[in-house]
Design an enzyme around this catalytic site. Sequence first.
Site, short mmCIF file in Angstrom:
data_model
loop_
_atom_site.label_atom_id
_atom_site.label_comp_id
_atom_site.label_asym_id
_atom_site.label_seq_id
_atom_site.Cartn_x
_atom_site.Cartn_y
_atom_site.Cartn_z
N ASP A 181 18.33 -32.98 18.44
CA ASP A 181 20.05 -33.38 18.98
C ASP A 181 19.94 -34.96 18.95
OD1 ASP A 181 20.31 -30.86 19.17
OD2 ASP A 181 19.61 -30.66 21.09
N HIS B 109 26.06 -28.33 20.63
CA HIS B 109 25.72 -26.96 19.37
C HIS B 109 27.56 -26.32 18.86
CE1 HIS B 109 21.38 -27.54 20.52
NE2 HIS B 109 21.85 -27.80 19.43
N LYS C 53 29.67 -18.10 22.68
CA LYS C 53 28.97 -17.92 24.36
C LYS C 53 29.16 -17.60 25.99
CE LYS C 53 26.66 -20.54 21.00
NZ LYS C 53 26.48 -21.90 20.83
N TYR D 80 22.10 -15.88 28.29
CA TYR D 80 23.61 -16.77 27.64
C TYR D 80 23.40 -15.01 25.98
CZ TYR D 80 21.26 -20.70 24.43
OH TYR D 80 20.37 -20.73 23.91
C1 LIG Z 1 18.78 -21.16 19.08
C2 LIG Z 1 18.14 -20.48 18.57
C3 LIG Z 1 17.06 -20.94 18.19
N1 LIG Z 1 15.74 -19.70 17.46
C4 LIG Z 1 14.61 -20.78 17.16
C5 LIG Z 1 14.68 -22.11 16.69
C6 LIG Z 1 13.84 -23.68 16.90
O1 LIG Z 1 12.68 -23.03 16.35
C7 LIG Z 1 13.56 -22.77 18.83
C8 LIG Z 1 14.64 -23.91 19.36
O2 LIG Z 1 15.79 -23.99 19.29
P1 LIG Z 1 16.72 -25.18 19.77
O3 LIG Z 1 15.87 -26.21 19.38
O4 LIG Z 1 17.73 -25.09 18.46
O5 LIG Z 1 16.82 -25.12 20.92
P2 LIG Z 1 18.15 -25.23 22.38
O6 LIG Z 1 18.47 -26.40 21.66
O7 LIG Z 1 18.12 -24.59 22.79
O8 LIG Z 1 19.65 -24.32 20.64
C9 LIG Z 1 20.67 -23.75 21.84
O9 LIG Z 1 21.49 -25.04 22.24
C10 LIG Z 1 22.49 -24.89 23.55
C11 LIG Z 1 22.98 -25.49 23.67
C12 LIG Z 1 23.30 -23.31 22.78
O10 LIG Z 1 24.51 -23.29 22.85
C13 LIG Z 1 22.64 -22.70 22.70
O11 LIG Z 1 24.08 -21.80 20.98
C14 LIG Z 1 21.50 -22.80 21.16
O12 LIG Z 1 22.13 -24.13 20.03
O13 LIG Z 1 14.20 -21.98 18.94
C15 LIG Z 1 15.69 -19.47 17.35
O14 LIG Z 1 14.43 -18.47 16.82
N2 LIG Z 1 16.46 -17.84 17.53
C16 LIG Z 1 17.96 -18.99 18.39
O15 LIG Z 1 18.90 -18.14 18.88
#
Ligand SMILES: Cc1cn([C@H]2C[C@H](O)[C@@H](COP(=O)(O)OP(=O)(O)O[C@H]3O[C@@H](C)C(=O)[C@@H](O)[C@H]3O)O2)c(=O)[nH]c1=O
Length: 201
Positions: free
Chosen positions: A169, A62, A72, A132
């Site tokens: 992803d 990401h 981060k 983080y």
């Molecule tokens: C990251 C994030 C997700 N969400 C929500 C969106 C979705 O419904 C759920 C899960 O989101 P994701 O699948 O994107 O979560 P995830 O795959 O854990 O995303 C994270 O990955 C790592 C590698 C990073 O570097 C982070 O910055 C973030 O992108 O949570 C938020 O509300 N706020 C946030 O800051």
Amino acid sequence: MQFRRLRVPDAYEFSPRAFPDDRGLFVAPFQDDVFRAAAGHPLRLGQANHSVSRRGTIRGLHFADTPPGQAKYIYCPRGSLLDVVVDLRVGSPTFGQWDAVVLDSREFRAMYLAEGLGHGFAALEDDTVMSYFCSEPYNPTGEHGITPLDPTLALPWPTDIEPVLSDKDRNAPTLAEAVDRGLLPVYADCVAYYDKLRSAN
Ligand SMILES: Cc1cn([C@H]2C[C@H](O)[C@@H](COP(=O)(O)OP(=O)(O)O[C@H]3O[C@@H](C)C(=O)[C@@H](O)[C@H]3O)O2)c(=O)[nH]c1=O
């Protein structure tokens, strides 16, 4: 606490000292003075995140539109994970280069990834927690991904795990597709933004 520059410029590893005793343990994974010595500016806090992953989970890669991007500061308070940073900044001398560090709840190493860098990780144990701090709040329209399984990147994911990915992803573009779509941050914009952060302090 020591810090070390990673192979990807503007990414750092921090190694705090842990103090175990009869009660348990104390450690300070983030220390402002050491962070400033590494990054050249204070850590800005827009959001604190916490995710729990089962063994084999791969989250990422990401990155966020920069500026302002989303830097981060990462550590692992439970379990263990392989944290990966990839230089996705178009025009960077190290574009496409990656580095990886094991973060765990034994040594409590931490990583800092500046704005514009790509981030992903693999959970090496069940119930692995990633904690983080992010420099900016979540901006769902400004966050993007590329597939962590892109063979061109050849990221060092463990071979003894069955990868568990989100649909988002799994279906993300490759690095080459992301370049074609103009999705990636521009190195000169990122460097100008780092300079602005440093000159403000
Ligand atoms: C990251 C994030 C997700 N969400 C929500 C969106 C979705 O419904 C759920 C899960 O989101 P994701 O699948 O994107 O979560 P995830 O795959 O854990 O995303 C994270 O990955 C790592 C590698 C990073 O570097 C982070 O910055 C973030 O992108 O949570 C938020 O509300 N706020 C946030 O800051």
